[in-house]
Design an enzyme around this catalytic site. Structure first.
Site, PDB file in Angstrom:
ATOM      1  N   ARG A 116       0.723  -1.175   0.067  1.00  0.00           N
ATOM      2  CA  ARG A 116       0.080  -0.090  -0.050  1.00  0.00           C
ATOM      3  C   ARG A 116       0.755   1.294  -0.089  1.00  0.00           C
ATOM      4  O   ARG A 116       0.555   2.271  -0.461  1.00  0.00           O
ATOM      5  CB  ARG A 116      -0.886   0.181   1.298  1.00  0.00           C
ATOM      6  CG  ARG A 116      -2.275  -0.897   1.126  1.00  0.00           C
ATOM      7  CD  ARG A 116      -2.825  -0.758   2.263  1.00  0.00           C
ATOM      8  NE  ARG A 116      -2.111  -1.687   3.263  1.00  0.00           N
ATOM      9  CZ  ARG A 116      -2.503  -2.454   4.389  1.00  0.00           C
ATOM     10  NH1 ARG A 116      -3.764  -2.610   4.371  1.00  0.00           N
ATOM     11  NH2 ARG A 116      -1.588  -3.004   5.047  1.00  0.00           N
ATOM     12  N   LYS A 159       1.242 -20.281   6.113  1.00  0.00           N
ATOM     13  CA  LYS A 159       0.481 -20.686   7.098  1.00  0.00           C
ATOM     14  C   LYS A 159       0.186 -19.521   8.072  1.00  0.00           C
ATOM     15  O   LYS A 159       1.116 -18.477   8.032  1.00  0.00           O
ATOM     16  CB  LYS A 159       1.307 -21.845   8.153  1.00  0.00           C
ATOM     17  CG  LYS A 159       2.363 -21.500   8.930  1.00  0.00           C
ATOM     18  CD  LYS A 159       2.911 -21.790  10.109  1.00  0.00           C
ATOM     19  CE  LYS A 159       2.280 -21.237  11.324  1.00  0.00           C
ATOM     20  NZ  LYS A 159       3.130 -19.866  11.712  1.00  0.00           N
ATOM     21  N   HIS A 203       7.225 -23.903   6.684  1.00  0.00           N
ATOM     22  CA  HIS A 203       8.627 -23.830   6.490  1.00  0.00           C
ATOM     23  C   HIS A 203       9.570 -25.170   7.326  1.00  0.00           C
ATOM     24  O   HIS A 203      10.646 -25.408   6.959  1.00  0.00           O
ATOM     25  CB  HIS A 203       9.265 -22.532   6.829  1.00  0.00           C
ATOM     26  CG  HIS A 203       9.571 -21.923   8.179  1.00  0.00           C
ATOM     27  ND1 HIS A 203       8.428 -21.572   8.996  1.00  0.00           N
ATOM     28  CD2 HIS A 203      10.683 -22.187   8.982  1.00  0.00           C
ATOM     29  CE1 HIS A 203       8.775 -21.236   9.938  1.00  0.00           C
ATOM     30  NE2 HIS A 203      10.337 -21.675  10.252  1.00  0.00           N
ATOM     31  N   LYS A 229      13.339 -27.745   6.726  1.00  0.00           N
ATOM     32  CA  LYS A 229      14.791 -27.681   7.724  1.00  0.00           C
ATOM     33  C   LYS A 229      15.462 -28.950   7.581  1.00  0.00           C
ATOM     34  O   LYS A 229      14.749 -30.149   7.487  1.00  0.00           O
ATOM     35  CB  LYS A 229      14.189 -27.854   9.142  1.00  0.00           C
ATOM     36  CG  LYS A 229      13.695 -26.340   9.542  1.00  0.00           C
ATOM     37  CD  LYS A 229      13.525 -26.195  11.080  1.00  0.00           C
ATOM     38  CE  LYS A 229      13.055 -24.778  11.335  1.00  0.00           C
ATOM     39  NZ  LYS A 229      13.705 -23.575  10.985  1.00  0.00           N
ATOM     40  N   GLU A 244      11.218 -21.461  22.411  1.00  0.00           N
ATOM     41  CA  GLU A 244      11.864 -20.157  21.977  1.00  0.00           C
ATOM     42  C   GLU A 244      12.143 -19.359  23.147  1.00  0.00           C
ATOM     43  O   GLU A 244      11.333 -19.064  23.930  1.00  0.00           O
ATOM     44  CB  GLU A 244      11.013 -19.404  20.937  1.00  0.00           C
ATOM     45  CG  GLU A 244      10.932 -20.304  19.646  1.00  0.00           C
ATOM     46  CD  GLU A 244       9.989 -19.463  18.494  1.00  0.00           C
ATOM     47  OE1 GLU A 244      10.681 -18.928  17.605  1.00  0.00           O
ATOM     48  OE2 GLU A 244       9.000 -19.638  18.532  1.00  0.00           O
ATOM     49  N   ASP A 304      -0.461 -21.176  16.154  1.00  0.00           N
ATOM     50  CA  ASP A 304       0.973 -20.641  15.518  1.00  0.00           C
ATOM     51  C   ASP A 304       1.812 -21.748  15.139  1.00  0.00           C
ATOM     52  O   ASP A 304       2.277 -21.764  14.026  1.00  0.00           O
ATOM     53  CB  ASP A 304       1.753 -19.600  16.447  1.00  0.00           C
ATOM     54  CG  ASP A 304       2.753 -18.953  15.885  1.00  0.00           C
ATOM     55  OD1 ASP A 304       2.723 -18.439  14.717  1.00  0.00           O
ATOM     56  OD2 ASP A 304       3.908 -18.933  16.678  1.00  0.00           O
ATOM     57  N   HIS A 325       3.831 -26.778  12.435  1.00  0.00           N
ATOM     58  CA  HIS A 325       5.087 -27.281  12.277  1.00  0.00           C
ATOM     59  C   HIS A 325       5.129 -28.605  13.415  1.00  0.00           C
ATOM     60  O   HIS A 325       5.915 -29.752  13.332  1.00  0.00           O
ATOM     61  CB  HIS A 325       6.089 -26.296  13.162  1.00  0.00           C
ATOM     62  CG  HIS A 325       6.013 -25.001  12.503  1.00  0.00           C
ATOM     63  ND1 HIS A 325       5.874 -24.593  11.021  1.00  0.00           N
ATOM     64  CD2 HIS A 325       6.278 -23.707  12.918  1.00  0.00           C
ATOM     65  CE1 HIS A 325       5.920 -23.702  10.611  1.00  0.00           C
ATOM     66  NE2 HIS A 325       6.217 -22.712  11.895  1.00  0.00           N
ATOM     67  N   LYS A 334       7.021 -19.798  24.185  1.00  0.00           N
ATOM     68  CA  LYS A 334       7.716 -18.680  24.130  1.00  0.00           C
ATOM     69  C   LYS A 334       8.578 -18.045  25.164  1.00  0.00           C
ATOM     70  O   LYS A 334       7.702 -18.499  26.495  1.00  0.00           O
ATOM     71  CB  LYS A 334       6.858 -17.376  23.658  1.00  0.00           C
ATOM     72  CG  LYS A 334       6.331 -17.627  22.289  1.00  0.00           C
ATOM     73  CD  LYS A 334       7.088 -17.305  21.098  1.00  0.00           C
ATOM     74  CE  LYS A 334       6.341 -17.171  19.771  1.00  0.00           C
ATOM     75  NZ  LYS A 334       7.183 -17.188  18.526  1.00  0.00           N
TER      76      LYS A 334
HETATM   77  C1  BG6 Z   1       6.739 -19.384  12.697  1.00  0.00           C
HETATM   78  C2  BG6 Z   1       5.757 -18.825  13.808  1.00  0.00           C
HETATM   79  O1  BG6 Z   1       5.914 -20.238  11.879  1.00  0.00           O
HETATM   80  O2  BG6 Z   1       7.770 -20.064  13.279  1.00  0.00           O
HETATM   81  C3  BG6 Z   1       6.743 -18.238  14.827  1.00  0.00           C
HETATM   82  O3  BG6 Z   1       4.914 -17.991  13.592  1.00  0.00           O
HETATM   83  C4  BG6 Z   1       7.961 -18.836  15.151  1.00  0.00           C
HETATM   84  O4  BG6 Z   1       5.867 -17.660  15.920  1.00  0.00           O
HETATM   85  C5  BG6 Z   1       8.702 -19.633  13.855  1.00  0.00           C
HETATM   86  O5  BG6 Z   1       9.021 -18.109  15.871  1.00  0.00           O
HETATM   87  C6  BG6 Z   1       9.875 -20.423  14.348  1.00  0.00           C
HETATM   88  O6  BG6 Z   1      10.605 -20.704  13.341  1.00  0.00           O
HETATM   89  P1  BG6 Z   1      11.999 -21.141  13.285  1.00  0.00           P
HETATM   90  O7  BG6 Z   1      12.495 -21.692  11.931  1.00  0.00           O
HETATM   91  O8  BG6 Z   1      12.855 -19.633  13.596  1.00  0.00           O
HETATM   92  O9  BG6 Z   1      12.357 -22.246  14.305  1.00  0.00           O
END
Ligand code: BG6
Length: 476
Positions: free
Chosen positions: A57, A165, A195, A199, A233, A252, A257, A347
């Protein structure tokens, strides 16, 4: 011409390609996508003729846009040659547009046509939705209605859609998003990103399981006691508070994942390692997840929120969103009967690590202070410090027959030829270029995981939210 945009001729990876990023000014584009594209560029893995077209935008002059990208792109000082960064940014252009206005998509179409004309070729087009999920539907309609996703010729120029996602919010919304995608595009065009699948150490799980005859015979409830999958994390929100607050840990990362990691551990050997067979095998095991009833939820699930979360930018002052969740999942097949799969994520934890522990059954003796219970543990360390560990027992030298645990360890970083771990997004982008969907989630997998998660969410409010201090290693 194909009506849904996927012509039958597969183009080589290095065919001229335009990568369109909807939401190029956002966090994901600058943190993941652009650095991955830059890295592929610096390794000469992008086509000679490629262009990134950002759509967003904000209003920018050409110079302002360049400066913006240069200041936001998440790369370390010295990570790339300054010349490569400069030339890469030369390939990134911008179209100012509004996601809900058809005129903006027509402007984008004109821009893509101009690039094709300047190359004298009908190029491939990739459309990445790097925007909040509530914008997906509108953008997908516009891309379809303005014919952006139709290839410009029968022989060349495929078009593909990359979608991030969270894929829906529950079963119903995921179904409706999937139905929309299926109506507007061809399945071969759709790349649903999780993603984690890209890995390296996660892909190694299948290689390790099926290339080593010593473990697979033990891979069942007969020998395995439990499986513990952790994604911890240490960071909090880092400016993502508003987005995260609408999701929570379960949506999330648990629904996607973490269930993908479970699938890789528990799935049967696919018939072949083709994209379709691997995705089918992952989906088949996810379909066997046993629903957790209202009655069981408080025994099988713990949710928590770290102290200070509600003070994070963008988080509602009275937020009840969980930043931690642990779920005991079970699979309804004889191979895994009675084996709990714990998935645990949070987290603001003590450390950042993703790992999977496979606990084998104890030997029969009870153990004592001097002779502990003998439980073998196989650990897949996904990140950081990727590798594999096996905990086993040896006789303590001397009289008697006491044993003690020792560790056999393999670390990627100890193998010079393994180099630096490939970046997840680099791998994904490369696979979209070559049309390989193995590392992308299928409809079946996504639906199966929502089928497990949605009933939990239906009873979510009944589950107490435990408060925890930053820096914990899990909740009781
Ligand atoms: C994302 C989440 O899909 O994956 C995040 O939305 C998370 O909250 C992240 O931190 C973790 O991915 P990675 O590759 O940093 O372990």
């Amino acid at each position: 011409m194909s009506t849904k945009g996927e012509n039958s001729v597969e183009q080589p990876a290095l065919y001229p390609t335009i990568f369109v990023i909807f939401g190029i000014t956002g966090d994901l584009a600058n943190r993941k996508l652009l650095p991955a594209l830059l890295s592929l560029y610096s390794k000469k893995l992008l086509p000679k003729r490629f262009s990134v077209v950002g759509f967003s935008r904000r209003s920018f002059s050409r110079e302002e846009f360049r400066d913006f990208i240069r200041s936001k792109i998440n790369i370390r000082q010295g990570q790339f040659r300054e010349e490569d960064v400069k030339h890469f940014i030369d390939h990134v252009t911008y179209v100012q547009g509004f996601f809900d206005q058809q005129e903006s998509y027509k402007t984008l179409a004109t821009k893509l046509l101009e690039i094709d004309k300047s190359w004298g070729q009908c190029s491939n087009k990739l459309f990445h939705l790097s925007v909040p999920p509530e914008l997906y539907e509108g953008i997908l309609h516009q891309v379809h209605d303005t014919k952006l996703a139709l290839p410009c010729s029968d022989e060349t120029g495929w078009t593909r859609i990359l979608i991030e996602k969270p894929f829906g919010n529950d079963t119903k919304t995921a179904q409706s998003l999937d139905a929309l995608l299926g109506k507007l595009f061809n399945e071969k065009q759709i790349f649903r990103i999780d993603h984690y699948l890209a890995k390296e150490a996660l892909q190694n799980i299948l290689a390790f399981r099926f290339a080593n005859s010593m473990f697979e015979p033990l891979w069942s409830s007969k020998h395995i006691d439990r499986v513990h999958i952790k994604l911890f994390e240490s960071i909090g929100m880092h400016g993502r508070g508003k987005f995260y607050d609408s999701l929570g840990a379960i949506r999330d990362v648990a629904q996607n994942h973490m269930l993908m990691m479970l699938a890789l551990i528990a799935m049967d050997k696919p018939e072949t390692f083709s994209a379709s067979d691997v995705r089918t095998a992952r989906g088949n095991i996810l379909k066997r997840l046993v629903s957790i009833s209202k009655r069981e939820i408080s025994q099988k699930i713990v949710k928590g929120q770290y102290h200070g979360y509600i003070a994070e930018e963008g988080v509602a002052a009275n937020s009840k969103t969980e930043t931690y969740v642990r779920i005991e999942a079970n699979l309804g097949i004889s191979r895994w009967k009675g084996v709990p799969f714990y998935i645990e994520t949070g987290k603001a934890m003590a450390e950042t690590k993703t790992e999977i522990d496979i606990y084998f059954k104890n030997t029969s003796d009870k153990g004592s202070e001097h002779d502990p219970i003998k439980q073998n543990i196989l650990t897949f360390r996904i990140q950081p410090d990727e590798g594999i560990k096996v905990r086993f027992f040896v006789k303590t030298p001397g009289h008697g027959l006491l044993t003690e645990p020792k560790i056999l360890k393999f670390r990627y970083s100890d193998v010079p030829s393994f180099g630096v771990m490939p970046d997840d997004y680099e791998r994904l982008i490369n696979d979209v270029f070559i049309g390989d969907q193995t590392l992308f989630a299928s409809t079946d997998e996504i639906m199966a995981s929502w089928k497990f998660i949605t009933p939990i969410l239906d009873n979510w409010k009944d589950l107490p939210l435990k408060k925890y201090n930053r820096g914990v290693n899990g909740l009781d």
